[in-house]
Scaffold this active site. Structure first.
Site, mmCIF file in Angstrom:
data_model
loop_
_atom_site.group_PDB
_atom_site.id
_atom_site.type_symbol
_atom_site.label_atom_id
_atom_site.label_comp_id
_atom_site.label_asym_id
_atom_site.label_seq_id
_atom_site.Cartn_x
_atom_site.Cartn_y
_atom_site.Cartn_z
ATOM 1 N N LYS A 1 41.500 27.549 43.003
ATOM 2 C CA LYS A 1 40.756 27.820 44.243
ATOM 3 C C LYS A 1 39.381 27.142 44.266
ATOM 4 O O LYS A 1 38.839 26.852 45.312
ATOM 5 C CB LYS A 1 40.566 29.327 44.438
ATOM 6 C CG LYS A 1 39.809 29.987 43.286
ATOM 7 C CD LYS A 1 39.712 31.486 43.438
ATOM 8 C CE LYS A 1 40.919 32.240 42.957
ATOM 9 N NZ LYS A 1 41.236 32.158 41.521
ATOM 10 N N HIS B 1 37.445 39.907 35.344
ATOM 11 C CA HIS B 1 36.578 38.830 35.829
ATOM 12 C C HIS B 1 35.223 39.466 36.070
ATOM 13 O O HIS B 1 35.072 40.307 36.952
ATOM 14 C CB HIS B 1 37.136 38.214 37.115
ATOM 15 C CG HIS B 1 36.473 36.918 37.493
ATOM 16 N ND1 HIS B 1 35.107 36.767 37.572
ATOM 17 C CD2 HIS B 1 36.998 35.691 37.789
ATOM 18 C CE1 HIS B 1 34.817 35.517 37.901
ATOM 19 N NE2 HIS B 1 35.932 34.844 38.042
ATOM 20 N N GLU C 1 39.876 31.959 32.876
ATOM 21 C CA GLU C 1 40.153 31.342 34.181
ATOM 22 C C GLU C 1 38.895 30.657 34.729
ATOM 23 O O GLU C 1 38.404 31.012 35.802
ATOM 24 C CB GLU C 1 40.618 32.421 35.172
ATOM 25 C CG GLU C 1 41.866 33.152 34.756
ATOM 26 C CD GLU C 1 42.076 34.436 35.557
ATOM 27 O OE1 GLU C 1 41.283 34.723 36.482
ATOM 28 O OE2 GLU C 1 43.028 35.158 35.248
HETATM 29 C C1 LIG Z 1 40.846 35.665 39.705
HETATM 30 C C2 LIG Z 1 39.810 34.618 39.556
HETATM 31 N N1 LIG Z 1 39.781 33.896 38.422
HETATM 32 C C3 LIG Z 1 38.886 32.911 38.234
HETATM 33 C C4 LIG Z 1 37.959 32.602 39.205
HETATM 34 C C5 LIG Z 1 36.999 31.483 38.933
HETATM 35 O O1 LIG Z 1 35.737 31.962 38.698
HETATM 36 P P1 LIG Z 1 34.531 30.994 38.264
HETATM 37 O O2 LIG Z 1 34.529 29.859 39.190
HETATM 38 O O3 LIG Z 1 33.334 31.843 38.371
HETATM 39 O O4 LIG Z 1 34.768 30.592 36.851
HETATM 40 C C6 LIG Z 1 37.919 33.352 40.387
HETATM 41 C C7 LIG Z 1 36.911 33.073 41.417
HETATM 42 O O5 LIG Z 1 36.885 33.612 42.488
HETATM 43 C C8 LIG Z 1 38.880 34.377 40.576
HETATM 44 O O6 LIG Z 1 38.926 35.098 41.690
#
Ligand SMILES: Cc1ncc(COP(=O)(O)O)c(C=O)c1O
Length: 465
Positions: free
Chosen positions: A65, A194, A269
């Protein structure tokens, strides 16, 4: 694995070039005005090396995403990363790269039924959940899934708090959900959390890993689950000048203290970490407007640029994000009160209010670094303003590494900077924009109602703004 889906070729730049020189190379012929990105592929590769050094036990599963551009996904897939997908569409994108389903976690705790069925037919088994209703859906549509319970463990400081939406309470709810899974005969293999995106509270990782340990013990000892996966989520900073050292310290300490046994697979993640600093956005100033006259203490100049909060700066609407404008060319040493606005007709489309900038002219370029995360993936062409194109570059040592180590082919690369401007501004005439001759000042006629006489009033200085 052979990666074949790049939209554009990656320009291998020589050792005298860098992102700034490439930007100048693109804008200097004065033949274009569209905003554009320069993406330094080597930056992502460097991030990968940093991650491996800092947290060798943690397998990164990149959060699609954050930036789902083909170059990002292909490069990270080639480096052997796993992926965190939130939907059927994201899973399909990753599978098309040739990534094995076992390298994907479907990390959206609330999934539409058709997406669960798709995961089933695609053999993407690892999925997160945080509610009873999700377990009932999974029981019906994908009983062989390997479920990962997402608990809530919020950082005290974060740019984007995700706990408001996802993650069950580790003490009050998690044991009941594990019991329900057990009763339904659903396999739970691990715990995820998270702490929040853009985490400014590194010790929270240690505490969250400790909370996960307690649930591992409960699930294994009380319910007989075979717990094999710990997913420590995202939250790692990725801007230039930031570091994951402190987070890595607390993660490694947490793993040593609570998950000494390395039969437990540990994944994360990360999104922002891998892509933020790889992308630099360059916008053109196409209009200015001066508010107030010299007597007005609030006098300032508004600058309009050709990307805004409906495009790349959408991140400013939903996370606590500030951007730092840098002028490509400095016109004056004195700075003046200024603001920067996006191109749409919406009053919310503002990028920086109340900042000090040197004199800026129409046609000047403003550079924004660290624009790779949560920008392009949600950008729209609202009001007909296009999402900026991306120019891909890589330095020679990284080119050798990518080419030799991870099976990219020569077709993905173009040597030298020669054609780097290809594909921009098809219809822009190659004429530089200059100010026409304008009157220095202007007067208008006014009518004085007290005596019925007309008089002239000086209203505006029309010299170059
Ligand atoms: C389920 C999940 N994992 C990972 C991420 C990525 O987070 P970051 O960009 O802070 O590492 C997000 C971000 O919205 C998320 O919703």
């Amino acid at each position: 694995m052979k990666v074949t889906n790049f939209e554009d070729r990656i320009h291998v730049i020589d050792e005298d070039s860098n992102v700034t020189s490439v930007i100048k190379n693109i804008v200097e012929p004065n033949e274009q005005e569209d905003a554009f990105y320069v993406c330094d592929v080597g930056d992502m590769v460097a991030k990968y090396k940093t991650w491996k050094t800092q947290m060798p036990r943690v397998e990164p599963h990149y959060a699609v995403k954050c930036n789902d551009s083909p170059i990002v996904l292909s490069t990270l897939a080639s480096l052997g990363l796993g992926f965190d997908c939130a939907s059927k569409g994201e899973i399909s994108k990753i599978l098309k790269l040739g990534v094995e389903p076992s390298r994907i976690i479907f990390a959206n705790p609330a999934k539409p039924a058709s997406h669960i069925r798709y995961a089933n037919t695609s053999d993407v088994k690892m999925m997160t959940f945080d509610s009873a209703s999700e377990l009932y859906k999974v029981k019906k549509m994908f009983p062989e899934a390997k479920m990962v319970l997402r608990i809530r463990y919020d950082a005290e400081v974060a740019q984007c708090r995700l706990g408001v939406k996802f993650g069950c309470d580790p003490v009050l709810e998690a044991p009941h959900l594990l019991q329900l899974a057990h009763t339904l005969g659903i396999q739970v293999i691990g715990i995820s959390f998270h702490v929040g995106s853009g985490c400014g509270d590194p010790p929270v990782f240690y505490k969250a890993i400790g909370a996960a340990r307690k649930l591992f013990d409960y699930a294994e000892m009380e319910l007989g689950f075979n717990m094999t996966l710990l997913d420590i989520g995202g939250g790692y900073p990725g801007d230039k000048g930031t570091s994951i050292d402190k987070i890595a310290y607390y993660v490694n300490k947490g793993l040593d203290d609570f998950f000494e046994d390395d039969t437990v697979r540990v994944i994360a993640e990360p999104g922002r970490f891998f892509v933020a600093s790889a992308y630099t956005l360059v916008c053109n100033v196409y209009a200015t407007r001066t508010i107030g006259d010299n007597q007005d203490p609030n006098k300032h100049t508004m600058y309009f640029i050709n990307d805004g909060v409906y495009g790349s700066f959408n991140c400013m609407l939903y996370e606590d994000r500030k951007v730092t404008p840098q002028l490509l060319k400095i016109n004056s040493t004195t700075e003046y009160p200024s603001s920067i606005w996006g191109p749409t007709c919406d009053g919310m489309d503002v990028i920086a209010r109340s900042i000090m900038l040197p004199e800026v002219n129409i046609g000047d370029w403003i550079v924004f670094e660290d624009m790779g995360a949560y920008t392009l993936s949600a950008a729209s062409a609202f009001n007909g303003f296009p999402v900026p194109k991306v120019h891909l570059i890589v330095d020679q040592p990284t080119w050798y590494f990518l080419r030799d180590e991870v099976c990219l082919t020569n077709e993905h690369f173009a040597l030298g900077n020669d054609n780097i401007r290809l594909g921009l501004d098809d219809d822009f005439s190659a004429k530089p924009w200059t100010y026409p001759e304008l009157p220095v000042s202007m007067s208008i006629s006014r009518f004085d109602i007290s005596n019925g006489e007309q008089y002239q009033e000086h209203v505006l200085d029309y010299a170059k703004p």
